[in-house]
Design a protein around this motif. Structure first.
Motif, PDB file in Angstrom:
ATOM      1  N   GLN A  18       0.806  -1.218   0.000  1.00  0.00           N
ATOM      2  CA  GLN A  18       0.000   0.000   0.000  1.00  0.00           C
ATOM      3  C   GLN A  18       0.844   1.275   0.000  1.00  0.00           C
ATOM      4  OE1 GLN A  18      -0.663  -2.597   2.242  1.00  0.00           O
ATOM      5  NE2 GLN A  18      -2.211  -3.373   0.815  1.00  0.00           N
ATOM      6  N   GLY A  19       2.116   1.181   0.336  1.00  0.00           N
ATOM      7  CA  GLY A  19       2.960   2.371   0.410  1.00  0.00           C
ATOM      8  C   GLY A  19       4.174   2.136   1.273  1.00  0.00           C
ATOM      9  N   MET A  20       4.382   3.045   2.218  1.00  0.00           N
ATOM     10  CA  MET A  20       5.595   2.999   3.008  1.00  0.00           C
ATOM     11  C   MET A  20       5.335   3.581   4.403  1.00  0.00           C
ATOM     12  SD  MET A  20       9.297   4.308   1.670  1.00  0.00           S
ATOM     13  CE  MET A  20       8.601   5.868   1.123  1.00  0.00           C
ATOM     14  N   ASP A  21       5.848   2.919   5.432  1.00  0.00           N
ATOM     15  CA  ASP A  21       5.798   3.422   6.798  1.00  0.00           C
ATOM     16  C   ASP A  21       7.219   3.747   7.245  1.00  0.00           C
ATOM     17  OD1 ASP A  21       3.085   2.972   6.830  1.00  0.00           O
ATOM     18  OD2 ASP A  21       3.266   0.984   7.734  1.00  0.00           O
ATOM     19  N   ILE A  22       7.389   4.932   7.815  1.00  0.00           N
ATOM     20  CA  ILE A  22       8.720   5.379   8.233  1.00  0.00           C
ATOM     21  C   ILE A  22       8.683   5.737   9.710  1.00  0.00           C
ATOM     22  CG2 ILE A  22      10.574   7.036   7.816  1.00  0.00           C
ATOM     23  CD1 ILE A  22       9.326   7.495   5.026  1.00  0.00           C
ATOM     24  N   ALA A  23       9.556   5.127  10.478  1.00  0.00           N
ATOM     25  CA  ALA A  23       9.613   5.375  11.920  1.00  0.00           C
ATOM     26  C   ALA A  23      10.977   5.941  12.291  1.00  0.00           C
ATOM     27  CB  ALA A  23       9.360   4.081  12.697  1.00  0.00           C
ATOM     28  N   LEU A  24      10.960   6.955  13.131  1.00  0.00           N
ATOM     29  CA  LEU A  24      12.192   7.518  13.674  1.00  0.00           C
ATOM     30  C   LEU A  24      12.310   7.053  15.113  1.00  0.00           C
ATOM     31  CD1 LEU A  24      14.656   9.382  13.464  1.00  0.00           C
ATOM     32  CD2 LEU A  24      13.178  11.280  14.126  1.00  0.00           C
ATOM     33  N   LEU A  25      13.393   6.347  15.416  1.00  0.00           N
ATOM     34  CA  LEU A  25      13.621   5.817  16.760  1.00  0.00           C
ATOM     35  C   LEU A  25      14.708   6.621  17.467  1.00  0.00           C
ATOM     36  CD1 LEU A  25      13.678   1.954  16.129  1.00  0.00           C
ATOM     37  CD2 LEU A  25      11.708   3.442  16.443  1.00  0.00           C
TER      38      LEU A  25
END
Length: 520
Positions: A18-25
């Motif tokens: 469906q797309g892209m998930d981006i997480a900043l840790l």
């Protein structure tokens, strides 16, 4: 020797269908979450060629046709000082091929701060606009004619001749050095905003960034030639490149992705634009989903509900309206200190840090009211205020925080340019199907018995099977004098009871001898 207090930052890019998930840790805790869909029609930073659909003299604004369901909105103050030059250049670029250089272009006078939009934007005006806010709720996109192209070190602004240095660059010598360097490479009739990332950069870094931005401006000018109304002239970079551009610095440690193309894109970008930073890029090839492997999905589920429980046992209740969020701090089982005031202060301090993280993670915007546990001492209130200000200092969205009031309320306003990040973590209750109402077990047994009596009397069936949840099955068949046997004695007919895991505890099925459900 490494710094003990230095935070470890990682960017995790999870690509899916469906797309892209981006997480900043930060130290393995998620502090930002971005979602990008393949179906997204516009993003902040996109540049469009369009025309006004409706002028609103009373509001000194206009509705702009963007080719989407909701018209965009632009106010007179969003036109920008150089809008007359922009309109003139846009019309010339549409009619004939123009050089992207503005050396010989004659700038128009700046727009007055007070004026009427009707005199600037007749209905048939060809208008080059940039998206500054995505559609939020019932509101359409917000636009600006103050066109800008953001790079790693500078922001390029056509039709001006000014240099502005980021306020976060505080050393006067460095500010002067950057002004001298940028002035030496600034094209005629283009202005610069020197970004915080430019601190300690070299002339080669700056020159390469400016050349890349000039290439983008050239693309805008080329796309304008014979362009139809409405047309997207330039798409903002995808969120991956945008985040790399805005976030990468000496505190950034690693980028992890599960997609080869993104891996190559990130590696190339870092080699070209962030070679001074020692950043690892890793391609994840494991069988477990990337967000599950790094414990991100669990953190997301714990952080996006109405009730957010903190590790110390206290919890937050987050309520949302169209323009306001209310966050209530509750002590849970933490009020165990000898002093109630001291206990409340400890809970409030921990809540302030967590609330700052949640505001950034959930991208909450508008007005935010935090109802801390009431404390009387002024020094406690000041300390809580200091903690939440420090905790939100890393937030890139513009925000303003007021000190705690007499009743320990803290008010925050935070810029909202995109819809709030919304993660669905609640499944529909199988007992009530989301209605909040369900039948007690004793009522269920009575309802089944009455239904069986009715079916036997009306249909005269000799073989009946009742399918129920295993828990209900155990209740009906337990013991020598079970409910099933009592039914047999009363109805003078045996009912077979079958266990079915797919049926909820408050539902049932009655089947005939052909295993067809009886609907009556």
């Amino acid at each position: 020797m490494t710094e003990i207090n230095k935070s470890k930052k990682e960017l995790i890019i999870n690509v899916h269908q469906q797309g892209m998930d981006i997480a900043l840790l930060e130290n393995k805790a998620i502090i930002e979450l971005h979602k990008e869909s393949h179906l997204q029609s516009l993003s902040v930073g996109d540049i469009f060629l369009t025309k006004p659909r409706k002028l609103l003299p009373g509001l000194n604004a206009a509705f702009i046709n963007m080719g989407i369901e909701k018209d965009a909105f632009i106010h007179y103050s969003d036109l920008g000082p150089q809008v007359k030059s922009l309109i003139k250049f846009t019309n010339l670029a549409i009619e004939s091929k123009l050089s992207p250089d503005l050396d010989t272009f004659v700038l128009e006078d700046d727009l007055h701060k007070t004026g009427n939009i009707v005199n600037i934007l007749p209905k048939k005006t060809n208008l080059l606009v940039q998206v500054v806010k995505e559609p939020i709720g019932s509101k359409g996109p917000r636009l600006s004619c103050d066109i800008s192209l953001a790079g790693r070190y500078v922001v390029l602004i056509p039709f001006v001749n000014t240099l502005i240095v980021s306020k976060k660059i505080v050393q006067e010598e460095e500010r002067k050095r950057l002004i001298v360097l940028c002035e030496s490479i600034r094209p005629q009739n283009f202005g610069f905003i020197i970004r915080t990332a430019a601190e300690n950069s070299t002339i080669d870094d700056l020159r390469q960034d400016v050349m890349d931005l000039q290439t983008k401006w050239k693309q805008v000018v080329e796309e304008l030639h014979n362009a139809p109304i409405i047309k997207k002239i330039l798409s903002e970079q995808d969120k991956t490149t945008t985040l790399l551009r805005d976030l990468i610095n000496d505190s950034f440690d690693k980028v992890i992705t599960n997609n080869k193309n993104i891996y190559r894109l990130v590696t190339s970008y870092i080699e070209r634009m962030a070679k001074r930073h020692n950043i690892d890029v890793e391609l994840y090839k494991g069988n477990i989903a990337l967000f599950d492997f790094l414990d991100i999905n669990r953190q997301i589920k714990n952080s996006f509900g109405k009730i957010v429980v903190m590790p110390n046992g206290s919890y937050l209740i987050i309520e949302k309206t169209e323009a306001c969020h209310v966050i209530d701090v509750n002590s849970g089982n933490r009020m165990i200190q000898s002093s109630q005031e001291e206990s409340a202060f400890i809970v409030n301090k921990e809540a302030a840090v967590e609330i700052a993280r949640l505001i950034r993670l959930r991208d909450i915007g508008g007005i935010i009211v935090i109802d801390f546990i009431d404390v009387k001492k002024l020094e406690y209130k000041n300390e809580i205020y200091k903690i939440i200000k420090e905790s939100m200092s890393g937030d890139r969205a513009k925000h303003s925080i007021l000190p705690l009031s007499k009743f320990s309320l803290c008010q925050i306003t935070r810029e909202r340019v995109r819809p709030e990040v919304n993660v669905k973590i609640d499944d529909q209750c199988e007992q009530c199907n989301g209605t909040g109402k369900y039948t007690e077990h004793i009522d269920l047994i009575t309802a089944i018995y009455k239904k069986l009596i009715h079916i036997i009397q009306q249909l005269n069936l000799k073989k009946i099977t009742l399918e129920v949840h295993p828990f209900v099955h155990a209740h009906l068949t337990k013991g020598l004098c079970s409910i099933q046997r009592r039914w047999w004695w009363r109805m003078k007919q045996w009912t077979r009871i079958k266990s079915n895991n797919t049926i909820s505890t408050h539902h049932y099925k009655i089947l005939d001898e052909d295993n067809e459900e009886i609907i009556i």
